[in-house]
Design a protein around this motif. Structure first.
Motif: not given
Length: 254
Positions: A1-21
């Motif tokens: 997964m890329t750096l959180l600060a480089e994602r948009t809020t819509t991208d973050a919604a998907d990526e945080l949903g799949s993050a375990e750590v």
């Protein structure tokens, strides 16, 4: 997964949903003698943390670059906050991430002065069952290797730190200043009298700000340290990702 600060809020919604750590790098902006930059500690933590961007189950948070460094305050350029401020800031940052569903975080720490505050923050988050956030000091994971590579007790701007940053950021290291750093350095951290600590600030026992023998530094040894630390961090993330959250909370007394 890329750096959180480089994602948009819509991208973050998907990526945080799949993050375990999550991985949170912390460090300091403080003196490291005449040979190393002020950002040594946060740069090291950030470099280790960013190795986790290759993992699909991990999100990497922005770096916290200022920490508990008041004991270096007599040296120019040092920035610092109180232990209480740092502890609260880290605790609330991790709690804010927990609101988005990621409740396991490894704090990748690059500064020894942060250790007490990070442990207290981790205990509070765990006791309140907000998040499980063990702190990971990179140097603790490679202490056996460092003992094989260098003849020093060290502790600050030493051969181990100098080698690591020489590998990571050659452009910021001044090898021609290693001798000057060592000439004014102490052999080990602190000053003691009859078993009692009497040196509370770095300047009490080190004129250059260094502790150890930086003239032993070598970028190839730094590469070995980085690879070993990276592997330990990856193994820790594997372990934490596999832990059920319920098993992370304090056990009831029986």
């Amino acid at each position: 997964m890329t750096l959180l600060a480089e994602r948009t809020t819509t991208d973050a919604a998907d990526e945080l949903g799949s993050a375990e750590v999550a991985v949170l790098p912390t460090g300091s902006t403080e003196q490291h003698g005449p040979a190393l930059p002020l950002g040594m500690d946060f740069m090291a933590a950030e470099a280790f943390a960013h190795t986790a961007t290759d993992r699909e189950d991990t999100v990497v948070l922005p770096t916290i670059p200022i920490g508990v460094s008041g004991h270096h305050r007599q040296f120019d350029g040092t920035l610092y906050v109180s232990a209480a401020t740092f502890e609260r800031y880290v605790e609330e940052t991790i709690a804010s991430l927990a609101d988005h569903g990621v409740r396991k975080t490894v704090v990748v720490n690059g500064h020894g002065g942060n250790t007490g505050a990070l442990r207290r923050a981790a205990r509070t988050l765990r006791n309140e069952e907000t998040a499980f956030a063990p702190p990971w000091n990179w140097w603790d994971s490679v202490d056996d290797l460092a003992a094989d590579l260098f003849d020093e007790d060290g502790g600050h701007a030493d051969a181990m730190e100098s080698s690591l940053l020489w590998h990571l950021r050659e452009d910021l290291v001044r090898p021609d200043e290693f001798a000057a750093a060592e000439d004014g350095a102490s052999d080990s951290w602190g000053e003691f009298s009859h078993g009692a600590p009497i040196g509370f600030d770095t300047i009490d026992f080190s004129e250059s700000g260094a502790v150890g023998r930086p003239t032993q530094a070598d970028p190839e040894k730094g590469a070995a340290l980085f690879e070993a630390g990276r592997d330990h961090l990856d193994a820790l993330l594997d372990w934490l990702a596999a832990q059920p959250l319920a098993d992370c909370w304090p056990r009831d007394h029986k």
